[in-house]
Design a protein around this motif. Structure first.
Motif, PDB file in Angstrom:
ATOM      1  N   VAL A 122       0.852  -1.193   0.000  1.00  0.00           N
ATOM      2  CA  VAL A 122       0.000   0.000   0.000  1.00  0.00           C
ATOM      3  C   VAL A 122       0.883   1.237   0.000  1.00  0.00           C
ATOM      4  N   ALA A 123       0.253   2.392  -0.212  1.00  0.00           N
ATOM      5  CA  ALA A 123       0.975   3.663  -0.209  1.00  0.00           C
ATOM      6  C   ALA A 123       1.127   4.191   1.215  1.00  0.00           C
ATOM      7  N   GLN A 124       2.165   4.999   1.407  1.00  0.00           N
ATOM      8  CA  GLN A 124       2.438   5.602   2.721  1.00  0.00           C
ATOM      9  C   GLN A 124       2.506   7.113   2.582  1.00  0.00           C
ATOM     10  N   THR A 197      -0.477   4.535   6.555  1.00  0.00           N
ATOM     11  CA  THR A 197      -0.627   3.845   5.281  1.00  0.00           C
ATOM     12  C   THR A 197      -2.089   3.826   4.871  1.00  0.00           C
ATOM     13  N   ASP A 228       4.605   8.067  -0.750  1.00  0.00           N
ATOM     14  CA  ASP A 228       5.487   7.035  -1.300  1.00  0.00           C
ATOM     15  C   ASP A 228       4.688   5.784  -1.638  1.00  0.00           C
ATOM     16  N   PHE A 229       4.973   5.225  -2.801  1.00  0.00           N
ATOM     17  CA  PHE A 229       4.439   3.918  -3.179  1.00  0.00           C
ATOM     18  C   PHE A 229       5.312   3.345  -4.291  1.00  0.00           C
ATOM     19  N   TYR A 349       3.458  -1.104   3.925  1.00  0.00           N
ATOM     20  CA  TYR A 349       4.184  -0.347   2.903  1.00  0.00           C
ATOM     21  C   TYR A 349       5.588  -0.930   2.738  1.00  0.00           C
ATOM     22  N   ASP A 351       9.255  -0.538   1.713  1.00  0.00           N
ATOM     23  CA  ASP A 351      10.146   0.609   1.512  1.00  0.00           C
ATOM     24  C   ASP A 351      11.179   0.283   0.430  1.00  0.00           C
TER      25      ASP A 351
END
Length: 641
Positions: A122-124, A197, A228-229, A349, A351
């Motif tokens: 998932v996106a953060q 997230t 971020d994703f 998420y 990284d």
């Protein structure tokens, strides 16, 4: 791996005029071509296309007016940020319908951007804040202002809980010590912060963002927000790591920037990848060999080794190559260890920005390495007359250019400071001192915005522009060209005075090939037909008859007659050979007139020195003649008076 095969040290140098050319030997290779597959295997055109696709979706606004108002580039305040996050961001992240509005169902409820790029996890979203009271309020305004928030810096960062204090988005989270910091337009930001997230479903994500907006997750203390994703495209085996950044400076408003990295983290998948792996292993073996060779040369030559600029370039290439190998090993190991861990939880998420950062750094190191490898080709093509003239011109005018550069940059930085102070508050190109420097280089190249300068200051603007163009463009740059032209004319005159000093490259290559074949025992060494004990005079004049000039005995007339007859016959044979030489005689003469490479180099140096001394003597003689002429003119004038 980087491509730096040009790492050989020549064993001898020969002087040509006032500079040096470098003959090749059999153990030297002038080209890095064998390792080009290793270098160009790190990038592909698919990376550019993938970056453009993601940029058009998340960064660049579409043609519709509604999207233009809520696009990423249009963010100018905190309200615009929430409008983008709840609209275009979620629409781009969650693809749950086909183009005909039919529902899409993927394994584990995953989203596929453009139906081809799998959204990893998932996106953060993360923000950094500063503490209140980190700036000073003037006493007259303390009754009007209760608190203030300074610009972001690490010591002013706020790490205390705020808001509801019931989740990670309200509590500060420290980052790993290895996580890279972000260098933004307004500051250098740490890797920690207040983060959360987005859920797997689009509807839950909308509810999450609305909840944070209503509870004022963004405050006056917020200085930057990161989105971020990461995605993975199995068709081309590329990861796309995306970071959208919105900075909220202390002046108010917002500034946006984005970073989209397409990287190949899974290196060895296809047969071509394994071919690249074999090239990388070969490259490592070459580097080990060259390190050993350089160590031996440094031990033998010691301080003399560091007197050559090419040796320093060799060391630089070796250092960068070793660092590239170390980076590659580290990145490969990290990917193998973290890949399974990052993808273990589909609701977390992953990284990948950390891995993408090191991959981009590794690619940059490769670029620098291959650049210097190409530069070193000049070392081997300098035996060509044209390239030798170029290198000699640059070496001759190096001192003059250094002196000119000092004068040039004094004037250049003076104008840069003037432009920053006069136009810095109104013109973007002069907003920082660095921008002033780049803007002035653009003015020299003819790219400038005169209207913006004139609007900023109608008096000093035209004066700045006209004087800068006059002094820098018309005077200083023409002085620079005059220095180069004068040096080139002098070098060209020297080359014209000694036209026989040019060394044929094909002769060097033929000699190097012969030496290599002899070492490999594929060809017999060429023997010198001249006996070892024979003198130079006898080698130069093999067919000259040596007469005994001692007087013959008076009582030995018969011997004398026979000797004269024999001498006459030998003279007739020599005349016949001179008119009609045989093939054996021609070969023998050619072999006996052979001059070794060492003798040729010695004669070459002596000739060059004689030419220089002759030119000096000629100049002195001309000065003496002019002085004598002036004295004669003066004496005639005195006699006339």
């Amino acid at each position: 791996m980087a491509s730096t095969a040009v790492l050989w040290q020549p064993q001898r140098r020969s002087r040509l005029g006032s500079c040096w050319y470098l003959p090749l030997s059999s153990h030297e290779c002038p080209s890095p071509c064998p390792f080009f597959p290793v270098t160009f295997g790190m990038v592909s055109t698919d990376m550019y296309h993938l970056n453009q696709v993601m940029s058009r979706l998340f960064v660049k606004p579409s043609s519709s007016s509604e999207d233009n108002r809520s696009g990423f580039r249009s963010i100018e305040s905190r309200a615009d940020f929430w409008r983008f996050a709840e609209g275009p961001l979620l629409d781009g992240l969650y693809w749950d319908k086909w183009y005909n509005n039919m529902a899409l169902t993927f394994k584990n409820n995953n989203s596929r951007i453009y139906y081809e790029n799998l959204l990893l996890g998932v996106a953060q979203i993360r923000q950094l804040k500063v503490r209140t009271g980190t700036c000073s309020i003037y006493p007259y305004f303390r009754t009007l202002l209760e608190d203030c928030y300074s610009e972001y810096h690490y010591l002013a960062e706020d790490r205390s809980d705020f808001g509801l204090r019931s989740g990670s988005e309200w509590k500060y989270t420290s980052a790993s010590s290895l996580s890279p910091w972000y260098w933004g337009s307004m500051g250098l930001y740490s890797s920690g912060g207040y983060l959360f997230t987005l859920p797997k479903s689009k509807q839950e994500s909308v509810q999450k963002l609305v909840f944070l907006r209503q509870n004022s997750w963004l405050t006056r203390a917020t200085r930057v927000v990161f989105i971020d994703f990461s995605t993975y495209n199995a068709n081309i085996n590329l990861f796309c790591v995306i970071r959208l950044v919105v900075e909220f400076p202390a002046t108010g408003g917002a500034f946006t920037s984005s970073h989209i990295y397409s990287v190949k983290l899974l290196r060895y998948v296809t047969y071509y990848d394994y071919f690249l792996a074999s090239c990388e292993i070969t490259f490592c073996l070459f580097i080990i060999t060259f390190v050993i060779q350089k160590v031996i040369q440094i031990v033998k030559l010691r301080k003399k080794y560091f007197r050559s600029a090419w040796n320093w370039l060799d060391l630089l290439l070796l250092v960068v190559s070793i660092l590239a190998i170390a980076f590659n090993i580290y990145r490969t190991a990290k990917v193998s260890l973290l890949m399974e861990e990052l993808l273990a939880d589909a609701h977390a998420y992953p990284d990948f920005y950390f891995l993408a950062f090191w991959q981009v750094l590794y690619n940059n190191m490769i670029a620098v390495n291959i650049f210097f490898a190409w530069i070193k080709i000049f070392k081997y093509i300098s035996i060509n007359k044209t390239m030798t003239q170029l290198s000699c011109t640059l070496s001759r005018c190096a001192k003059d250019i250094v002196g000119f550069a000092i004068m040039f940059f004094i004037v250049f930085f003076a104008y840069a400071q003037l432009g920053y102070l006069v136009f810095g508050s109104q013109v973007e190109d002069f907003s920082t001192f660095q921008n002033c420097i780049f803007t002035q280089f653009r003015i020299i190249l003819g790219d400038f915005d005169f209207e913006a300068i004139e609007e900023a200051n109608r008096i000093l603007g035209p004066i700045y522009f006209i004087t800068f163009v006059f002094f820098v463009f018309f005077i200083l740059l023409n002085m620079f060209l005059a220095i180069l032209n004068d040096s080139y004319s002098a070098v060209k005159a020297e080359f014209e005075a000694t036209p026989s000093q040019e060394l044929k490259i094909r002769d060097l290559i033929r000699k190097s090939c012969n030496e290599a074949l002899v070492k490999l025992k594929l060809k017999k060494p060429e023997m010198d037909p001249t006996p070892a004990g024979e003198s130079l005079a006898s080698r130069e004049f093999p067919s000259t008859k040596r007469k005994d000039i001692s007087k013959l005995s008076s009582g030995d007339n018969a011997s004398e007659k026979s000797h004269l007859n024999l001498s006459k016959r030998q003279e007739e044979e020599e005349e016949h050979h001179q008119k009609y030489p045989s093939t054996e005689d021609m070969d023998a003469s050619t072999a006996q007139s052979y001059v070794s490479h060492a003798e040729f180099q010695q004669l070459l140096r002596y000739t060059a020195e004689l030419v220089v001394e002759f030119n000096k003597s000629n100049a002195k003689l001309k000065r003496v003649m002019r002085s004598v002429q002036r004295l004669n003119d003066a004496s005639q004038h005195d006699s006339t008076v």
